[in-house]
Design a protein around this motif. Structure first.
Motif, mmCIF file in Angstrom:
data_model
loop_
_atom_site.group_PDB
_atom_site.id
_atom_site.type_symbol
_atom_site.label_atom_id
_atom_site.label_comp_id
_atom_site.label_asym_id
_atom_site.label_seq_id
_atom_site.Cartn_x
_atom_site.Cartn_y
_atom_site.Cartn_z
ATOM 1 N N ALA A 51 0.741 -1.280 0.057
ATOM 2 C CA ALA A 51 -0.024 -0.035 0.210
ATOM 3 C C ALA A 51 0.902 1.379 0.055
ATOM 4 C CB ALA A 51 -1.057 0.032 1.255
ATOM 5 N N LEU A 52 1.809 1.132 0.620
ATOM 6 C CA LEU A 52 2.802 2.413 0.745
ATOM 7 C C LEU A 52 3.558 2.690 -0.732
ATOM 8 C CD1 LEU A 52 4.635 2.231 3.910
ATOM 9 C CD2 LEU A 52 3.207 4.005 3.648
ATOM 10 N N GLY A 53 3.909 1.542 -1.141
ATOM 11 C CA GLY A 53 4.362 1.751 -2.350
ATOM 12 C C GLY A 53 5.641 2.657 -2.393
ATOM 13 N N SER A 54 5.810 3.463 -3.644
ATOM 14 C CA SER A 54 6.850 4.244 -3.545
ATOM 15 C C SER A 54 6.910 5.462 -2.530
ATOM 16 C CB SER A 54 6.950 5.173 -5.087
ATOM 17 O OG SER A 54 5.590 5.948 -5.007
ATOM 18 N N ARG A 55 5.600 5.669 -1.875
ATOM 19 C CA ARG A 55 5.454 6.595 -0.592
ATOM 20 C C ARG A 55 6.481 6.269 0.338
ATOM 21 N NH1 ARG A 55 0.411 6.587 -0.664
ATOM 22 N NH2 ARG A 55 0.245 8.366 -2.036
ATOM 23 N N MET A 56 6.887 5.082 0.586
ATOM 24 C CA MET A 56 7.824 4.881 1.587
ATOM 25 C C MET A 56 9.232 5.417 1.122
ATOM 26 S SD MET A 56 9.232 0.884 1.095
ATOM 27 C CE MET A 56 7.648 0.171 0.508
ATOM 28 N N PHE A 57 9.527 5.688 0.037
ATOM 29 C CA PHE A 57 10.820 6.465 -0.490
ATOM 30 C C PHE A 57 10.589 7.810 -0.448
ATOM 31 C CE2 PHE A 57 11.073 2.179 -1.977
ATOM 32 C CZ PHE A 57 12.293 1.681 -1.539
ATOM 33 N N GLY A 58 9.393 8.458 -0.183
ATOM 34 C CA GLY A 58 9.094 9.993 -0.054
ATOM 35 C C GLY A 58 8.410 10.405 -1.537
ATOM 36 N N PHE A 59 8.021 9.688 -2.376
ATOM 37 C CA PHE A 59 7.249 10.180 -3.422
ATOM 38 C C PHE A 59 6.105 9.470 -3.881
ATOM 39 C CE2 PHE A 59 10.294 7.242 -5.402
ATOM 40 C CZ PHE A 59 9.595 6.670 -6.503
#
Length: 229
Positions: free
Chosen positions: A138-146
């Motif tokens: 669910a986090l996907g790329s969001r865990m890397f800040g984008f």
């Protein structure tokens, strides 16, 4: 009187490449342009990186290395939020990095280490392995800040006069939301929405959802048996 040139090493090559991409963009970076900036012949670079792909992987690792380590002594949600916002700060310092990460066929060892540490934060917060697996998806790329936004490459023109009336007739709901939303919060890029605010809004929404599922002892098997509610 002769001056001794700083010896070339992998760290210096990666740092120079990162600074070059920060200033000119990743598309402008080549082994030749990097060698010119370092004052060496291109072949000298290949002693430290095998090719441009390895160079970009190393640059990504440098960016990941700028992310703050996990905080201790606070709840899982605050700790994960702080870590992801630190990742976002790192990517904002290096605007090319998100596209570079999306272009990679496989993560580096450094990227895997970051992902492993994120999983550890969920497990330490009382999440099951099952729920943690789905949270990472669910986090996907969001865990890397984008976030992978639609049509992020450009800003739609703002119509006026007859064009605005036609727009309102054809797409009334888009116009309602676009004109009624508060766009005056924080630092706005161009005439669009506040990217930082929207990122944090979505992140908090997702993390709140994770906590709700954790409290319910959610299992993916429940979804298949109709017990998830």
């Amino acid at each position: 009187m002769s001056t001794q040139r700083e010896p070339l090493n992998r760290q210096r090559v990666l740092a120079a490449a990162t600074a070059f991409a920060d200033a000119a963009g990743l598309d402008a970076l080549s082994m030749r342009s990097l060698a010119d900036g370092l004052g060496v012949v291109p072949m000298a670079l290949y002693k430290h990186v095998a090719n441009k792909d390895e160079l970009i992987d190393g640059m990504i690792d440098l960016v990941i290395g700028e992310i703050a380590p996990p905080l201790s002594g606070i709840g899982w949600q605050a700790a994960v939020r702080a870590r992801i916002l630190s990742a976002r700060e790192a990517l904002l310092r290096h605007p090319w990095a998100s596209a570079a990460m999306e272009s990679r066929a496989a993560p580096t060892v450094t990227v895997l280490g970051y992902m492993d540490s994120m999983i550890a934060m969920f497990l330490a917060g009382g999440f099951s392995v099952d729920l943690t697996h789905h949270c990472m998806h669910a986090l996907g790329s969001r865990m890397f800040g984008f976030s992978q936004e639609l049509y992020r490459g450009g800003q739609a023109p703002t119509p006026d006069g007859e064009a605005a009336r036609q727009m309102a007739m054809l797409f009334p709901n888009i116009v309602l939301v676009a004109t009624g939303a508060d766009h005056d919060r924080g630092s706005i890029v161009g005439s669009g929405c506040d990217d930082q605010f929207e990122f944090e809004f979505a992140l908090d929404l997702v993390l709140d959802g994770f906590e709700l599922l954790r409290r319910r002892n959610w299992r993916s098997a429940d979804r298949r048996t109709g017990l998830a509610a």
